[in-house]
Scaffold this active site. Structure first.
Site, PDB file in Angstrom:
ATOM      1  N   LYS A   1       0.844  -1.199   0.000  1.00  0.00           N
ATOM      2  CA  LYS A   1       0.000   0.000   0.000  1.00  0.00           C
ATOM      3  C   LYS A   1       0.880   1.251   0.000  1.00  0.00           C
ATOM      4  O   LYS A   1       0.657   2.181  -0.772  1.00  0.00           O
ATOM      5  CB  LYS A   1      -0.945  -0.003   1.217  1.00  0.00           C
ATOM      6  CG  LYS A   1      -2.085  -0.998   1.063  1.00  0.00           C
ATOM      7  CD  LYS A   1      -2.839  -1.278   2.353  1.00  0.00           C
ATOM      8  CE  LYS A   1      -3.787  -2.462   2.139  1.00  0.00           C
ATOM      9  NZ  LYS A   1      -4.437  -2.943   3.359  1.00  0.00           N
TER      10      LYS A   1
ATOM     11  N   GLN B   1      -5.203  -1.806   9.536  1.00  0.00           N
ATOM     12  CA  GLN B   1      -5.085  -3.135   8.917  1.00  0.00           C
ATOM     13  C   GLN B   1      -5.696  -4.194   9.828  1.00  0.00           C
ATOM     14  O   GLN B   1      -5.393  -4.252  11.024  1.00  0.00           O
ATOM     15  CB  GLN B   1      -3.599  -3.439   8.632  1.00  0.00           C
ATOM     16  CG  GLN B   1      -3.351  -4.739   7.877  1.00  0.00           C
ATOM     17  CD  GLN B   1      -3.835  -4.724   6.435  1.00  0.00           C
ATOM     18  OE1 GLN B   1      -3.941  -3.666   5.809  1.00  0.00           O
ATOM     19  NE2 GLN B   1      -4.146  -5.886   5.898  1.00  0.00           N
TER      20      GLN B   1
ATOM     21  N   ASP C   1     -11.908   2.333   3.837  1.00  0.00           N
ATOM     22  CA  ASP C   1     -12.308   0.923   3.724  1.00  0.00           C
ATOM     23  C   ASP C   1     -13.815   0.738   3.573  1.00  0.00           C
ATOM     24  O   ASP C   1     -14.272  -0.352   3.281  1.00  0.00           O
ATOM     25  CB  ASP C   1     -11.903   0.170   4.999  1.00  0.00           C
ATOM     26  CG  ASP C   1     -10.499  -0.407   4.951  1.00  0.00           C
ATOM     27  OD1 ASP C   1     -10.162  -1.011   3.924  1.00  0.00           O
ATOM     28  OD2 ASP C   1      -9.763  -0.255   5.946  1.00  0.00           O
TER      29      ASP C   1
HETATM   30  N1  GUN Z   1      -7.169  -6.996   5.944  1.00  0.00           N
HETATM   31  C1  GUN Z   1      -7.370  -7.752   4.835  1.00  0.00           C
HETATM   32  N2  GUN Z   1      -7.987  -7.025   3.878  1.00  0.00           N
HETATM   33  C2  GUN Z   1      -8.179  -5.786   4.396  1.00  0.00           C
HETATM   34  C3  GUN Z   1      -8.768  -4.591   3.876  1.00  0.00           C
HETATM   35  O1  GUN Z   1      -9.263  -4.518   2.736  1.00  0.00           O
HETATM   36  N3  GUN Z   1      -8.759  -3.516   4.727  1.00  0.00           N
HETATM   37  C4  GUN Z   1      -8.245  -3.574   5.974  1.00  0.00           C
HETATM   38  N4  GUN Z   1      -8.296  -2.476   6.728  1.00  0.00           N
HETATM   39  N5  GUN Z   1      -7.698  -4.677   6.492  1.00  0.00           N
HETATM   40  C5  GUN Z   1      -7.671  -5.767   5.690  1.00  0.00           C
END
Ligand code: GUN
Length: 296
Positions: free
Chosen positions: A54, A98, A121
């Site tokens: 990211k 996350q 998200d």
């Molecule tokens: N963990 C696995 N996929 C995601 C996601 O799309 N967003 C977040 N915040 N955590 C994750």
């Protein structure tokens, strides 16, 4: 390999990155450099890989990004303080915590503390509510990426029977809600299956579009899939393997055996995976624009 059946994510992600770059230039011309802050608590190896991807993608596109690494035993209160600071910092536009979080931290409570305007998200209840009521503030990243794949490969969704396996807040539930939206790239008839569903295979066999998102390696077998169905595999399961890394990534679908039956299928890796980050970048730019009253 029946190459033309493969719904690869990379060209779709590249198409999204072109749009993201155009929007980013527009914002920069108005003096706004979007910034995403990602918070990682603990040492989960898969999460570390996702988080570093990211940050790299933000930098590559020319966006600001920061990753806050916190130890596994970080108290919940400390995490909430860090989120509050980011909420109050106008130079930071997007916040991503996350998941999964360590067990001692209440995930729902934490996600409630991320300001909904900065929630890239679509996890905050305000944003979930807006999605469900048909007026989304942002779109959930992985489900929105799946819709983009279907659009790119000109697979109609409207009127089709879409079956989602899995009811997670990250994929299953928001996926069902996106497929239900009233627009030409949705308007599906949606069935959601889960661990307590009776006769699961009876339902999957009626799917025109089957979306596997329950996190169980090779769970979907050939006899669970209708001839000519479109299969989307969201699974990213690490299984032991005799290679340098010691593991291999496999999807929720028994790919080799399902492939001959389907109209099209996403590979793992290289299918849905590349889309999540592309949609996250898109969301970060969109929320930065909204926070600055700019229409892009
Ligand atoms: N963990 C696995 N996929 C995601 C996601 O799309 N967003 C977040 N915040 N955590 C994750």
């Amino acid at each position: 390999m029946e190459e033309n059946k493969l719904l690869k994510g990379k060209p779709v992600a590249e198409y999204i990155y072109k749009q993201v770059t155009d929007k980013l230039n527009l914002l920069k011309n108005k003096g706004v450099v979007p910034k995403l802050t990602v918070i990682l608590v603990g040492n989960d190896p898969a999460s570390k890989v996702y988080v570093s991807r990211k940050e790299k993608t933000c930098k590559k596109l020319g966006m600001d990004s920061e990753t806050v690494y916190l130890p596994e035993d970080t108290p919940e209160e400390r995490l909430l303080e860090i989120i509050a600071d980011l909420n109050n910092n106008p130079r930071n536009h997007g916040i991503l915590v996350q998941l999964p979080l360590p067990e001692h931290i209440d995930e729902n409570k934490v996600l409630l503390h991320v300001h909904p305007d900065k929630d890239v998200d679509c996890f905050h209840p305000r944003n979930v509510g807006m999605l469900v009521s048909g007026n989304p503030y942002v779109l959930p990243c992985t489900p929105a990426g799946i819709i983009e794949i279907l659009k790119f490969y000109e697979i109609p969704i409207q009127g089709k029977h879409a079956v989602v396996i899995g009811r997670s807040n990250i994929v299953g539930k928001p996926m069902a809600n996106l497929l239900l939206q009233k627009n030409e790239h949705a308007n599906a008839t949606v069935t959601v299956l889960h661990s307590r569903t009776v006769d699961l295979a009876g339902h999957t066999r009626r799917a025109d579009i089957l979306i596997a998102a329950m996190g169980r390696a090779k769970f979907v077998k050939a006899d669970m899939v209708k001839n000519g169905a479109v299969v989307i595999d969201v699974g990213m399961n690490r299984v032991d393997a005799d290679n340098e890394r010691g593991y291999a990534l496999v999807g929720d679908v028994d790919f080799e055996n399902v492939l001959p039956k389907v109209k099209a299928i996403t590979p793992v890796p290289g299918g849905v995976g590349p889309m999540t980050i592309a949609m996250l970048m898109n969301n970060t730019i969109n929320v930065a624009a909204k926070q600055n009253g700019i229409t892009i």
